[in-house]
Design a protein around this motif. Structure first.
Motif, short mmCIF file in Angstrom:
data_model
loop_
_atom_site.label_atom_id
_atom_site.label_comp_id
_atom_site.label_asym_id
_atom_site.label_seq_id
_atom_site.Cartn_x
_atom_site.Cartn_y
_atom_site.Cartn_z
N ARG A 75 0.89 -1.23 0.18
CA ARG A 75 -0.09 -0.05 -0.16
C ARG A 75 1.06 1.10 0.14
O ARG A 75 0.55 2.37 -0.58
CB ARG A 75 -0.89 -0.04 1.29
N VAL A 76 1.97 1.30 0.85
CA VAL A 76 3.08 2.49 0.77
C VAL A 76 3.59 2.57 -0.67
O VAL A 76 3.39 3.74 -1.26
CB VAL A 76 4.17 2.24 1.82
N VAL A 77 3.93 1.58 -1.33
CA VAL A 77 4.30 1.72 -2.62
C VAL A 77 3.41 2.23 -3.47
O VAL A 77 3.66 3.10 -4.38
CB VAL A 77 4.81 0.20 -3.19
N VAL A 78 1.92 1.52 -3.48
CA VAL A 78 0.99 1.93 -4.38
C VAL A 78 0.76 3.75 -4.21
O VAL A 78 0.88 4.43 -4.98
CB VAL A 78 -0.18 1.21 -4.22
N TYR A 79 0.75 4.02 -3.19
CA TYR A 79 0.54 5.45 -2.52
C TYR A 79 1.32 6.46 -3.07
O TYR A 79 1.37 7.72 -3.46
CB TYR A 79 -0.24 5.70 -1.22
N ARG A 80 2.86 5.84 -2.71
CA ARG A 80 3.70 6.67 -3.18
C ARG A 80 3.90 6.74 -4.80
O ARG A 80 4.30 7.99 -5.24
CB ARG A 80 5.22 6.06 -2.82
N GLU A 81 3.86 5.91 -5.54
CA GLU A 81 3.58 6.06 -7.14
C GLU A 81 2.62 6.83 -7.45
O GLU A 81 2.57 7.67 -8.69
CB GLU A 81 3.43 4.54 -7.56
N LEU A 82 1.52 6.98 -6.69
CA LEU A 82 0.53 7.94 -7.15
C LEU A 82 0.73 9.42 -6.55
O LEU A 82 -0.02 10.44 -6.94
CB LEU A 82 -1.05 7.70 -6.35
N GLY A 83 1.79 9.50 -6.03
CA GLY A 83 2.39 10.97 -5.70
C GLY A 83 2.11 11.47 -4.37
O GLY A 83 2.38 12.52 -4.09
N GLY A 119 -11.17 11.43 -0.46
CA GLY A 119 -10.86 12.99 -0.94
C GLY A 119 -9.34 13.18 -1.03
O GLY A 119 -9.02 13.83 -1.91
N ALA A 120 -8.55 12.43 -0.31
CA ALA A 120 -6.93 12.32 -0.66
C ALA A 120 -6.51 12.07 -1.90
O ALA A 120 -5.79 12.58 -2.60
CB ALA A 120 -6.42 11.62 0.55
N LEU A 121 -7.25 10.99 -2.55
CA LEU A 121 -6.96 10.34 -4.09
C LEU A 121 -7.39 11.40 -4.84
O LEU A 121 -6.75 11.81 -5.72
CB LEU A 121 -7.42 9.30 -4.03
N ARG A 122 -8.76 12.12 -4.57
CA ARG A 122 -8.96 13.06 -5.47
C ARG A 122 -8.28 14.28 -5.46
O ARG A 122 -8.02 14.87 -6.59
CB ARG A 122 -10.49 13.56 -5.02
N ALA A 123 -7.84 14.77 -4.46
CA ALA A 123 -6.89 15.87 -4.10
C ALA A 123 -5.51 15.62 -5.17
O ALA A 123 -5.16 16.42 -5.90
CB ALA A 123 -6.63 16.30 -2.90
N GLN A 124 -5.20 14.44 -4.98
CA GLN A 124 -3.75 14.01 -5.68
C GLN A 124 -4.09 13.89 -7.02
O GLN A 124 -3.33 14.40 -7.90
CB GLN A 124 -3.36 12.67 -5.20
N ARG A 125 -5.29 13.52 -7.41
CA ARG A 125 -5.47 13.27 -8.98
C ARG A 125 -5.66 14.83 -9.38
O ARG A 125 -5.33 14.89 -10.71
CB ARG A 125 -7.01 12.69 -9.12
N ALA A 126 -6.33 15.65 -8.95
CA ALA A 126 -6.10 17.01 -9.23
C ALA A 126 -4.65 17.60 -9.78
O ALA A 126 -4.64 18.41 -10.53
CB ALA A 126 -7.16 17.81 -8.17
N GLN A 127 -4.09 17.41 -8.51
CA GLN A 127 -2.60 17.83 -8.74
C GLN A 127 -1.87 17.14 -10.08
O GLN A 127 -1.16 17.81 -10.89
CB GLN A 127 -1.78 17.39 -7.45
N VAL A 128 -2.30 16.02 -10.17
CA VAL A 128 -1.81 15.16 -11.49
C VAL A 128 -2.17 15.84 -12.80
O VAL A 128 -1.46 15.86 -13.73
CB VAL A 128 -2.15 13.65 -11.25
N ALA A 129 -3.60 16.08 -12.81
CA ALA A 129 -4.06 16.65 -14.00
C ALA A 129 -3.33 17.98 -14.22
O ALA A 129 -3.25 18.42 -15.30
CB ALA A 129 -5.63 17.00 -13.52
N GLU A 130 -3.07 18.66 -13.31
CA GLU A 130 -2.26 20.25 -13.27
C GLU A 130 -1.02 19.92 -13.96
O GLU A 130 -0.82 20.56 -14.80
CB GLU A 130 -2.13 20.58 -12.07
N ARG A 131 -0.26 18.94 -13.49
CA ARG A 131 1.01 18.38 -14.00
C ARG A 131 0.66 17.87 -15.34
O ARG A 131 1.88 18.23 -16.37
CB ARG A 131 1.77 17.36 -13.15
N ILE A 132 -0.08 17.25 -15.63
CA ILE A 132 -0.10 16.98 -17.05
C ILE A 132 -0.46 17.99 -17.96
O ILE A 132 0.09 17.90 -19.17
CB ILE A 132 -1.68 15.82 -17.31
N GLU A 133 -1.42 19.08 -17.52
CA GLU A 133 -1.49 19.97 -18.28
C GLU A 133 -0.35 21.04 -18.61
O GLU A 133 0.13 21.59 -19.59
CB GLU A 133 -2.65 21.15 -17.61
#
Length: 267
Positions: free
Chosen positions: A58-66, A85-99
Motif C-alpha cells: 500500500r505504501v508503494v502504491v500510494y507513493r507511486e500515485l504521488g 478525498g485524498a486521492l481526488r486531491a492527488q488526482r487534481a494535482q496530477v491533472a495540473e502536472r499533465i496540463e
C-alpha cells in the motif's frame, strides 16, 4: 546481510526485490515508523511478515500515485482519514502536472519548428504580415546559411514565442523605420548628422526583434544592404540610392564609437 527467510518472514533483500524498492527506502520507512518489520532474527536482522508486506504494498502504491510519506501515514493509520478525498486531491494535482507537461510539449514543438523554419506563420500569414513582395522561402534560405549561429538560435527563440499580431507589430516597426530612413535621405540628412545617428540607434532597436545587434554587426549588415542584390533592391525600391546612403550612415555612426567600418567583423 544474509538474504534468507527465517521464522516465517522475508528479509529486507527479499522484500526489496519483490516490491522494486531500495533497501535504503525500507530502512527509512522502518526508522520513521511508516512500515516496520514485525520480526527480527536472532542476529537482529529485519524480517517482514505477510501483514507487513501488505502494508508495504500500500505504501508503494500510494507513493507511486504521488502522495507524500506523511499523507500515506495518515491514510494507513487514521481510521477517520478521507481516503477518496485524498486521492481526488492527488488526482487534481496530477491533472495540473499533465496540463503543464502538455504546455511544455507544445512549447518544445514550437521551438523546434522555429529553429527549423523561422517565423511560425503560414505562407498566407507571412504575405499578409510582411507584404506581397515577401518570399516565404527566405526564412529557410536564412536557416541554411545561418542555422548554426547563435543569432539564429536567438531569432528562433523570439519566433517561437511570437504571435501573428506580434509579428505584425514587428513589420510595422520596420516599415516605420524605413519610411523615416527615406524621409531623412530626401531631406538631405548627411551621414554623421545627429538625425542620422538617431536613425542608426533606431535601426539597432528595431532589429532586436530578431536578435541583439552590436555596432560591428550593424556595420556588416550595412555592407550587405548595399552589396547584396536582394537587400539593395529592397532599399533602392523604397528610394533610389537608399542602400548606399544607409550604409554610409551606419559607417559614420560606427566611427563615432571608435569602430573602423573597413575592418569590422560579425561580433
Amino acid at each position: 546481510m544474509p538474504d534468507t527467510t527465517d521464522a516465517g518472514g522475508l528479509t529486507v533483500g527479499q522484500v526489496s526485490a519483490r516490491l522494486g524498492v531500495t533497501v535504503r527506502a525500507l530502512h527509512h520507512w522502518d526508522e520513521t515508523g511508516l512500515a516496520r518489520p514485525s520480526l527480527r532474527t536472532a542476529a537482529g536482522y529485519r524480517l517482514y511478515t505477510a501483514a507487513d508486506l501488505e502494508r508495504l504494498h500500500r505504501v508503494v502504491v500510494y507513493r507511486e500515485l504521488g502522495l507524500g510519506l506523511d499523507r500515506i501515514r495518515a491514510v494507513l493509520d487514521d481510521p477517520a482519514a478521507d481516503v477518496p478525498g485524498a486521492l481526488r486531491a492527488q488526482r487534481a494535482q496530477v491533472a495540473e502536472r499533465i496540463e503543464r507537461l502538455r504546455q511544455l510539449d507544445a512549447g518544445l514543438g514550437r521551438m523546434i519548428d522555429a529553429h527549423e523554419r523561422g517565423p511560425l506563420l503560414s505562407a498566407g500569414q507571412q504575405a499578409a504580415v510582411f507584404g506581397p513582395g515577401w518570399n516565404a522561402d527566405w526564412p529557410l534560405q536564412a536557416r541554411r546559411r545561418y542555422g548554426d549561429t547563435r543569432q539564429w538560435q536567438q531569432y528562433a527563440e523570439r519566433s517561437a514565442a511570437r504571435s501573428p499580431q506580434e509579428w505584425q507589430e514587428v513589420a510595422d516597426d520596420v516599415a516605420g523605420f524605413e519610411r523615416a530612413l527615406a524621409e531623412a535621405m530626401d531631406a538631405g540628412v548627411a551621414p554623421g548628422d545627429p538625425e542620422a545617428d538617431r536613425l542608426v540607434e533606431r535601426h539597432r532597436e528595431v532589429f532586436t526583434a530578431y536578435f541583439p545587434l552590436t555596432r560591428r554587426m550593424q556595420v556588416c549588415l550595412g555592407r550587405r544592404y548595399e552589396t547584396d542584390p536582394g537587400f539593395a533592391a529592397h532599399y533602392d525600391g523604397i528610394r533610389p540610392g537608399l542602400a548606399a546612403w544607409f550604409r554610409r550612415v551606419i559607417d559614420a555612426g560606427a566611427r563615432a564609437h571608435g569602430i573602423d567600418p573597413d575592418t569590422a567583423t560579425w561580433e
